[in-house]
Scaffold this active site. Structure first.
Site: not given
Length: 474
Positions: A450, A275, A186, A190, A46-47, A40, A326
């Site tokens: 290394h 968030a 939050g 995120i 979203t990702c 849509k 994801a």
């Protein structure tokens, strides 16, 4: 004029073109199935458009500026000027390249792309409403359906998103100017990732969290280096305080918080970012029409083949439940397509990694020591601090460690936790070892380049065996 309803048919209807959906569609196309993918808004979901990719782009860009401006110890003296418009333009370019790539890959694999919002209209039928006046709708008959509608940010009472004062993470990633001050509600991954971004942009950041710890779900010794670094950046972190309301002030707004004991505090800011988590988008699907009922959280229960209660309807990605990652959704999309095609495919969640892109980063996979004990193992644990890593010292980032958890009897790796530079990349080696059934001896016997950060994984395995060279054995 409204165009009349058009009816079409397909083997596989995929609803949602985020990571889980587009992977399901492409894989189904590769398996010679007729596939229709309905989206849509934007390919990549979203990702790619409003989450993983734009946030990591801004994390990288602000990190470059911060590094350049704080490298006096390396003999580098600079005062970078940030062009917010230019940074956003670069970020948008990255997003556009990836989303355009998804669309091209779908078409190249024979996927029929349909723009619109889909909802079920029967056990084997969906209706797609096309956006815009006169665009009409169409009915699609399907043999199998894959629900991949993703998730949306959670709103909290009194803090409904308006895109001006009260921001979602999507709003925050699209700001055209840097706010002078920001309250983030939050302290999950995120909130903490974006706290670092805005602090490096020069914003006065305050994080408020109703729980008594930041980055809940991660061990204290993993979260502490992140919290310490945030405080070094000037971020104020207020734990045990729930956001209770806000009001406009003469030059901005004021956010009020309250503790369990009823103590109130207020924080002046220009904007507030909520968030507190994400919730699945399943309320738009008219699930009753197909005969599926989500749980109380809106998630769709699935089995190890990504099937819902109906064998011909699958759910992948965030709608299928935690962890809402994801890469988990991508794997579920692949498995769903293969099961539909009759392939012997199934899901195995024992080695699903997770990462937090703060500074330092956090990467985890498999079991912790406590979880191993609860599962009946006698864990052997090895650890390597980055302060003893030559490569970490040459980068100037020595906070954190690599920890390996294994079964002491068999030596099989059970899990790993990393906090430090490039933890999101380093955790892949541990995940691969678990997936392959590797032992501590296997990892210790593997010669690592290394000087690299990956040597810390090798040393942690050696430490669990009791013969580490570059750190004291436990």
């Amino acid at each position: 004029m409204v165009v009349g309803d058009i009816a079409t048919g397909t083997d596989v209807l995929v609803i949602g073109a985020g990571p889980g959906g587009y992977v399901a569609a492409i894989r189904a196309g590769q398996l010679d199935l007729d596939v229709t993918l309905v989206e849509k808004e934007s390919y990549g979901g979203t990702c790619l458009n409003h989450g993983c990719i734009p946030s990591k782009a801004l994390i990288t860009a602000t990190g470059v500026a911060h590094e350049a401006g704080n490298a006096e110890g390396m003999g580098i003296h600079a005062d970078p000027a940030i062009d917010m418009g230019g940074m956003m333009e670069w970020k948008d370019g990255v997003v556009s390249q990836l989303t355009g790539g998804v669309e091209k890959l779908c078409k190249a694999n024979g996927v029929n792309l349909v723009e619109g919002r889909a909802e079920f209209d029967g056990e084997n039928r969906a209706r797609v409403a096309h956006g815009g006046d006169g665009q009409g709708s169409e009915s699609i008959e399907f043999e199998h359906a894959v629900v991949a509608t993703g998730s949306r940010p959670i709103e909290i009472p009194g803090f409904e998103f308006d895109g001006e004062r009260i921001l979602s993470s999507r709003d925050a990633l699209a700001l055209e100017s840097v706010p002078d001050s920001l309250v983030i509600i939050g302290a999950g991954y995120i909130g903490m990732e974006l706290a670092g971004v805005f602090a490096k942009l020069g914003t006065d950041v305050t994080v408020v969290e109703m729980l008594e710890e930041a980055l809940t779900g991660y061990a204290d010794d993993l979260a502490k280096p992140v919290v310490d670094n945030m405080e070094d950046l000037g971020v104020e972190i207020r734990l045990g305080e729930a956001a209770s309301g806000w009001e406009e002030t003469g030059d901005g707004m004021s956010v009020t918080t309250e503790t369990e004991d009823g103590e109130e505090a207020s924080y002046a800011c220009e904007k507030a970012l909520v968030a507190v988590g994400r919730q699945p988008v399943t309320d738009t699907l008219n699930l009753e029409a197909v005969g599926i009922e989500p749980d109380e959280g809106g998630f769709l229960a699935t089995d190890d083949r990504a099937r819902t209660d109906l064998e011909h309807v699958f759910a992948v990605g965030d709608v299928a439940g935690e962890p809402m990652l994801a890469h988990k959704g991508m794997k579920e999309g692949q498995v769903a397509a293969e099961v539909i095609a009759g392939e012997p495919s199934a899901l195995d969640y024992q080695a699903v990694p997770a990462a937090v892109f703060t500074e330092p980063e956090i990467g985890t996979v498999g079991m912790t020591e406590t979880e191993a004990e609860e599962a009946g193992f006698e864990p052997a644990v090895g650890q390597m601090p980055f302060r003893a890593s030559g490569r970490a010292l040459t980068t100037g980032h020595t906070d954190g460690f690599v920890r390996i958890v294994a079964d002491s009897e068999s030596g099989f790796l059970l899990g790993g936790q990393i906090v430090g530079p490039e933890a999101s990349e380093l955790i892949a080696e541990v995940g691969l070892a678990i997936e392959l059934g590797a032992t501590l001896e296997d990892v210790a016997a593997t010669i690592h380049t290394h000087p690299t950060l990956s040597e810390a994984v090798h040393e942690a395995a050696e430490n669990a065996l009791g013969h580490a060279i570059h750190t004291l054995n436990r």
